[in-house]
Design a protein around this motif. Structure first.
Motif, short mmCIF file in Angstrom:
data_model
loop_
_atom_site.label_atom_id
_atom_site.label_comp_id
_atom_site.label_asym_id
_atom_site.label_seq_id
_atom_site.Cartn_x
_atom_site.Cartn_y
_atom_site.Cartn_z
N ILE A 1 -99.74 -18.86 -1.87
CA ILE A 1 -98.98 -17.59 -1.88
C ILE A 1 -99.13 -16.91 -3.24
CG2 ILE A 1 -96.62 -16.64 -1.88
CD1 ILE A 1 -96.00 -18.67 0.40
N LEU B 1 -99.71 -9.26 -0.99
CA LEU B 1 -99.71 -9.87 0.35
C LEU B 1 -99.51 -8.80 1.42
CD1 LEU B 1 -97.24 -12.80 -0.37
CD2 LEU B 1 -99.64 -13.08 0.30
N THR C 1 -100.43 -16.83 4.29
CA THR C 1 -100.60 -15.70 3.36
C THR C 1 -101.26 -14.49 4.02
OG1 THR C 1 -102.78 -16.44 2.57
CG2 THR C 1 -100.85 -17.27 1.40
#
Ligand code: AR6
Length: 183
Positions: free
Chosen positions: A36, A73, A11
Motif C-alpha cells: 500500500i 491509489l 492496492t
C-alpha cells in the motif's frame, strides 16, 4: 450490504476505501502494508507521520482504526488498522473483530460506499485465514444489523481481496457457511 470475495491485489481496487493491515507505528512494514505504501507514494508515509505527531504519539492501538487519504491509489482513503499479533501472544478474536468493526465505522463516517479488506493478521501476524474469515464475516454482519447501519450507513459493498487462491477459497467457504449474508 453486499460482500464480494476476490483474489487479487488490494492496492488496485477501485473502491472508496481500502484497509491496511498496519502495525502500531503506522510507519510502514512488509506484506500488504508495504504494498500500500509503495502504491500510494511517499505522501502516505508523510500523512501517517503527521497522524502520529498530532493525534497518536504512542501509536495506533491494536483493534483501532484511523484514515488517511489514498494519494496515488485508486481508492480515495486508506483506513489503517492494527491486527493482533499471534506471535506476540495476542490470541483474542475480539481484538481482530474490533479491527473490522472500527474500520467499517471509520469508512461509514467518511461517507464511503465501498470498502476493501485484506485478510488482516493472516500473514506476518500468524492467524489462520479461516479464523480471520469467520471473525470478519461476523463483524460485517453485526455492523450491518447495528444501529449505526440502520441510521444510514452509506456502505453498500464490502470486498475481501485475498492475495492467493488458497486464501480466497478459505474465505469463500467461510462465507458460504456464514448465515444471514447474501452475495
Ligand atoms: N493485496 C492483498 N493482500 C495482500 C497483499 C496485497 N497487495 N500483500 C499481502 N497480502 P500481512 P498481518 C496478504 O503480513 O498479518 C506488516 O509488516 C497476505 O498474503 O500483510 O496483519 C505490517 O506493517 C496475508 O494474507 O499483515 C505489520 O507489521 C494478508 O495480506 C504486519 O505486517 C495479511 O498479511 C501485519 O501483519
Amino acid at each position: 450490504m453486499r460482500i464480494d470475495i476476490l483474489r487479487g491485489d488490494l492496492t488496485t481496487r477501485p473502491v472508496d476505501a481500502i484497509v491496511n493491515a498496519a502495525n502500531s507505528s503506522l510507519l510502514g512494514g512488509g506484506g500488504v502494508d508495504g504494498a500500500i505504501h509503495r502504491a500510494a507514494g511517499p505522501e502516505l508515509l508523510e500523512a501517517c507521520r503527521e497522524l502520529r505527531r498530532a493525534d497518536l504519539p504512542d501509536g495506533l492501538p491494536v483493534g483501532a482504526a484511523v484514515a488517511t487519504p489514498g494519494f496515488r491509489l485508486p481508492a480515495r482513503w486508506v483506513i489503517h488498522t492494527v491486527g493482533p499479533n499471534r506471535h506476540a501472544g495476542q490470541t483474542d478474536p475480539a481484538l481482530l473483530a474490533s479491527c473490522f468493526r472500527e474500520s467499517l465505522k471509520v469508512a461509514a463516517g467518511l461517507g464511503a460506499r465501498s470498502i476493501a479488506f485484506p485478510a488482516i493478521s493472516a500473514g506476518i501476524y500468524g492467524w489462520d485465514a479461516s479464523q480471520v474469515a469467520e471473525v470478519a464475516f461476523d463483524a460485517v454482519r453485526s455492523f450491518a444489523s447495528s444501529a449505526g447501519a440502520a441510521s444510514g450507513s452509506p456502505l453498500e459493498l464490502v470486498e475481501f481481496v485475498l492475495f492467493s487462491d488458497e486464501t480466497a477459497d478459505v474465505f469463500r467457504a467461510a462465507l458460504d457457511s456464514a448465515s444471514g449474508l447474501g452475495r
